[in-house]
Enzyme design. Sequence first.
Site, mmCIF file in Angstrom:
data_model
loop_
_atom_site.group_PDB
_atom_site.id
_atom_site.type_symbol
_atom_site.label_atom_id
_atom_site.label_comp_id
_atom_site.label_asym_id
_atom_site.label_seq_id
_atom_site.Cartn_x
_atom_site.Cartn_y
_atom_site.Cartn_z
ATOM 1 N N PRO A 128 0.743 -1.085 -0.011
ATOM 2 C CA PRO A 128 0.061 0.049 0.029
ATOM 3 C C PRO A 128 0.912 1.370 -0.029
ATOM 4 O O PRO A 128 0.481 2.330 -0.739
ATOM 5 C CB PRO A 128 -0.859 -0.046 1.331
ATOM 6 C CG PRO A 128 -0.771 -1.510 1.486
ATOM 7 C CD PRO A 128 0.317 -1.900 1.148
ATOM 8 N N PHE A 156 -2.598 -5.293 -4.978
ATOM 9 C CA PHE A 156 -2.639 -5.304 -6.292
ATOM 10 C C PHE A 156 -2.020 -6.493 -6.935
ATOM 11 O O PHE A 156 -1.260 -6.257 -8.105
ATOM 12 C CB PHE A 156 -2.093 -3.860 -6.838
ATOM 13 C CG PHE A 156 -2.367 -2.757 -6.469
ATOM 14 C CD1 PHE A 156 -3.846 -2.397 -6.021
ATOM 15 C CD2 PHE A 156 -1.485 -1.780 -6.616
ATOM 16 C CE1 PHE A 156 -3.999 -1.075 -5.484
ATOM 17 C CE2 PHE A 156 -1.918 -0.161 -5.916
ATOM 18 C CZ PHE A 156 -3.094 -0.128 -5.417
ATOM 19 N N ALA A 178 18.912 -1.370 -1.173
ATOM 20 C CA ALA A 178 18.758 -2.167 -2.313
ATOM 21 C C ALA A 178 19.242 -3.662 -2.256
ATOM 22 O O ALA A 178 18.883 -4.643 -2.624
ATOM 23 C CB ALA A 178 19.125 -1.626 -3.736
ATOM 24 N N PRO A 240 13.842 -6.993 -19.771
ATOM 25 C CA PRO A 240 13.258 -7.101 -21.446
ATOM 26 C C PRO A 240 12.208 -8.223 -21.613
ATOM 27 O O PRO A 240 11.295 -7.741 -22.179
ATOM 28 C CB PRO A 240 14.434 -7.654 -22.034
ATOM 29 C CG PRO A 240 15.444 -6.833 -21.408
ATOM 30 C CD PRO A 240 15.111 -7.230 -19.930
ATOM 31 N N GLU A 242 9.642 -9.334 -19.252
ATOM 32 C CA GLU A 242 8.573 -8.806 -18.878
ATOM 33 C C GLU A 242 7.898 -7.711 -19.619
ATOM 34 O O GLU A 242 6.858 -7.448 -20.070
ATOM 35 C CB GLU A 242 8.834 -8.465 -17.402
ATOM 36 C CG GLU A 242 8.985 -9.786 -16.670
ATOM 37 C CD GLU A 242 9.645 -9.217 -15.171
ATOM 38 O OE1 GLU A 242 9.406 -8.194 -14.718
ATOM 39 O OE2 GLU A 242 10.483 -9.988 -14.851
HETATM 40 C C1 LIG Z 1 -4.222 -4.268 -12.433
HETATM 41 C C2 LIG Z 1 -3.020 -4.298 -11.782
HETATM 42 C C3 LIG Z 1 -2.234 -5.396 -11.638
HETATM 43 C C4 LIG Z 1 -1.158 -5.506 -10.901
HETATM 44 N N1 LIG Z 1 -0.358 -6.642 -10.609
HETATM 45 C C5 LIG Z 1 0.774 -6.532 -9.605
HETATM 46 C C6 LIG Z 1 1.467 -7.886 -9.182
HETATM 47 O O1 LIG Z 1 1.196 -8.940 -9.845
HETATM 48 N N2 LIG Z 1 2.525 -7.511 -8.491
HETATM 49 C C7 LIG Z 1 2.758 -6.508 -7.883
HETATM 50 O O2 LIG Z 1 3.893 -6.414 -7.122
HETATM 51 N N3 LIG Z 1 2.361 -5.257 -8.138
HETATM 52 C C8 LIG Z 1 1.186 -5.143 -9.223
HETATM 53 N N4 LIG Z 1 0.583 -4.223 -9.405
HETATM 54 C C9 LIG Z 1 1.088 -2.941 -8.981
HETATM 55 C C10 LIG Z 1 1.661 -2.068 -9.875
HETATM 56 O O3 LIG Z 1 3.067 -2.636 -10.280
HETATM 57 C C11 LIG Z 1 1.777 -0.639 -9.107
HETATM 58 O O4 LIG Z 1 0.521 -0.070 -9.176
HETATM 59 C C12 LIG Z 1 2.818 0.424 -9.921
HETATM 60 O O5 LIG Z 1 4.108 -0.114 -10.053
HETATM 61 C C13 LIG Z 1 2.833 1.685 -9.471
HETATM 62 O O6 LIG Z 1 3.092 1.705 -8.114
HETATM 63 P P1 LIG Z 1 1.853 2.514 -7.209
HETATM 64 O O7 LIG Z 1 0.443 1.806 -7.515
HETATM 65 O O8 LIG Z 1 2.175 2.377 -5.633
HETATM 66 O O9 LIG Z 1 2.166 4.073 -7.507
HETATM 67 P P2 LIG Z 1 3.132 5.219 -6.923
HETATM 68 O O10 LIG Z 1 4.265 4.503 -6.887
HETATM 69 O O11 LIG Z 1 2.367 5.715 -5.830
HETATM 70 O O12 LIG Z 1 2.854 6.226 -8.431
HETATM 71 C C14 LIG Z 1 1.977 7.133 -8.431
HETATM 72 C C15 LIG Z 1 2.168 7.689 -9.632
HETATM 73 O O13 LIG Z 1 3.380 8.426 -9.824
HETATM 74 C C16 LIG Z 1 4.285 8.465 -10.802
HETATM 75 N N5 LIG Z 1 5.640 8.306 -10.516
HETATM 76 C C17 LIG Z 1 6.127 7.416 -9.624
HETATM 77 N N6 LIG Z 1 7.672 7.494 -9.615
HETATM 78 C C18 LIG Z 1 7.687 8.737 -10.099
HETATM 79 C C19 LIG Z 1 8.957 9.650 -10.529
HETATM 80 N N7 LIG Z 1 9.928 9.506 -9.907
HETATM 81 N N8 LIG Z 1 8.602 10.794 -11.288
HETATM 82 C C20 LIG Z 1 7.513 11.119 -11.577
HETATM 83 N N9 LIG Z 1 6.368 10.386 -11.456
HETATM 84 C C21 LIG Z 1 6.487 9.129 -10.756
HETATM 85 C C22 LIG Z 1 3.666 6.898 -11.183
HETATM 86 O O14 LIG Z 1 3.932 6.657 -12.506
HETATM 87 C C23 LIG Z 1 2.261 6.731 -11.009
HETATM 88 O O15 LIG Z 1 1.587 7.696 -12.174
HETATM 89 C C24 LIG Z 1 -0.514 -4.131 -10.279
HETATM 90 C C25 LIG Z 1 -1.220 -2.984 -10.581
HETATM 91 C C26 LIG Z 1 -2.375 -3.154 -11.433
HETATM 92 C C27 LIG Z 1 -2.962 -1.925 -11.416
#
Ligand SMILES: Cc1cc2nc3c(=O)[nH]c(=O)nc-3n(C[C@H](O)[C@H](O)[C@H](O)COP(=O)(O)OP(=O)(O)OC[C@H]3O[C@@H](n4cnc5c(N)ncnc54)[C@H](O)[C@@H]3O)c2cc1C
Length: 377
Positions: A128, A156, A178, A240, A242
């Site tokens: 979250p 998610f 990391a 690449p 994925e």
């Molecule tokens: C349908 C679905 C399936 C998924 N399946 C999986 C899964 O199987 N396993 C898993 O682990 N996760 C999964 N996810 C999660 C997905 O990988 C994350 O939602 C995604 O990585 C974005 O993370 P967040 O939702 O926390 O958004 P945040 O990290 O909070 O980002 C919010 C916004 O900020 C933008 N942002 C982030 N960093 C920057 C930056 N440096 N500069 C400018 N903008 C930025 C992002 O692009 C986004 O628009 C899934 C998500 C969805 C919607």
Amino acid sequence: MRSPGLFDTEHEQFRESVRRFLETEAVPHREAWDAAGRIDRDLWRSAGALGMLGSAIPDQYGGAGADRLYPFIAAEELGRSGFAFAGWTVQDICCQYILKYGTEDQKQAWLPGLCAGDIIASVAMTEPGAGTDLKAIRTTARRDGDDYVLSGQKTFITNGPSCDVAIVVAKTDPAAGAKGVSLFLVEANRPGFDKGRNLQKLGQKLQDTGELFFNEVRVPASSLLGTEGQGFFHLMSDLPFERLLISVNAVAAARSAFEMTVEYARARPLFGATLLDQQNSRFRLAELKTEIAVGQAFVDQLLAGYLAGTTNGDDAAMAKYWTTELQCRVADACVQLHGGNGYMLDYPITRAYADARAQRIYGGSNETMRDLIGRTL
Ligand SMILES: Cc1cc2nc3c(=O)[nH]c(=O)nc-3n(C[C@H](O)[C@H](O)[C@H](O)COP(=O)(O)OP(=O)(O)OC[C@H]3O[C@@H](n4cnc5c(N)ncnc54)[C@H](O)[C@@H]3O)c2cc1C
């Protein structure tokens, strides 16, 4: 038109069998599975029997032992069919992690069941409070004698509600950044492993996506996947693969939206002619056709490079960003060309529009892709 020489006769036979399978066994059940929020378990086994799961896994581990183009063909056919199910692609990614980083015992224990569709896997990274910024995850794995004890929460997660095993990303050394992240193969029936909600989504409704909770989940040290502290680097090692899986799926889905719209425009009467006879419709569709052809040529080039080992993560980031934006752009234009019908769930274009949107968010958001590309400048 596809790049000449990329796919041979056997590839095309596999494509044909996947296409038939999706048309006859998957697509007709879409509404029922949308309502259920997941697909039937039997379909996993049918996909396994067809060789769609773990197709590039060696046959000694239950895979089809095919080359690495096969998972891409399956991802393309999923995009083409409108059966927006990412779960099998995730299963393929899990198989690759286990093949690459698993011990012999882990490979024997997991791969045959995953390839057969008897076992369902998920990759649990996002939390979250941490998605893009994966280093901010709070799930921990504490060493305790011969065990690790996992605590934390994920969200998610594709296949989360139905998974039998999750590849869980956890911090084994929270102070090490990391280098303190590790991967664990965690069985869903371990005490303390609880599944939360199957989340309600805008699209891709038949794909289950959920929350996972780890409350002091004890796993033996043999559940560690790969090297302790190297989890982050393991996750990044085959980007690449994925990103290109998402890209080929996106171009195929865009083409499918385009084709259904040409058909619709040809049949729709308008001002004594048809929608297709209007200059704007033809111009718009001509633009989309061209963009799809450009996207196809790019991903085909990267696929060929992927097989030859020359496509890198930055190339694939460009493809992931551009093709998923293309898919959304095409879907939006096609909804517009459908008029009011394009907003009604009776029409497949409406579903295609809703299904497309997540592709810009997961698999590394498109902002992350731009950031990665920008770093190469
Ligand atoms: C349908 C679905 C399936 C998924 N399946 C999986 C899964 O199987 N396993 C898993 O682990 N996760 C999964 N996810 C999660 C997905 O990988 C994350 O939602 C995604 O990585 C974005 O993370 P967040 O939702 O926390 O958004 P945040 O990290 O909070 O980002 C919010 C916004 O900020 C933008 N942002 C982030 N960093 C920057 C930056 N440096 N500069 C400018 N903008 C930025 C992002 O692009 C986004 O628009 C899934 C998500 C969805 C919607």
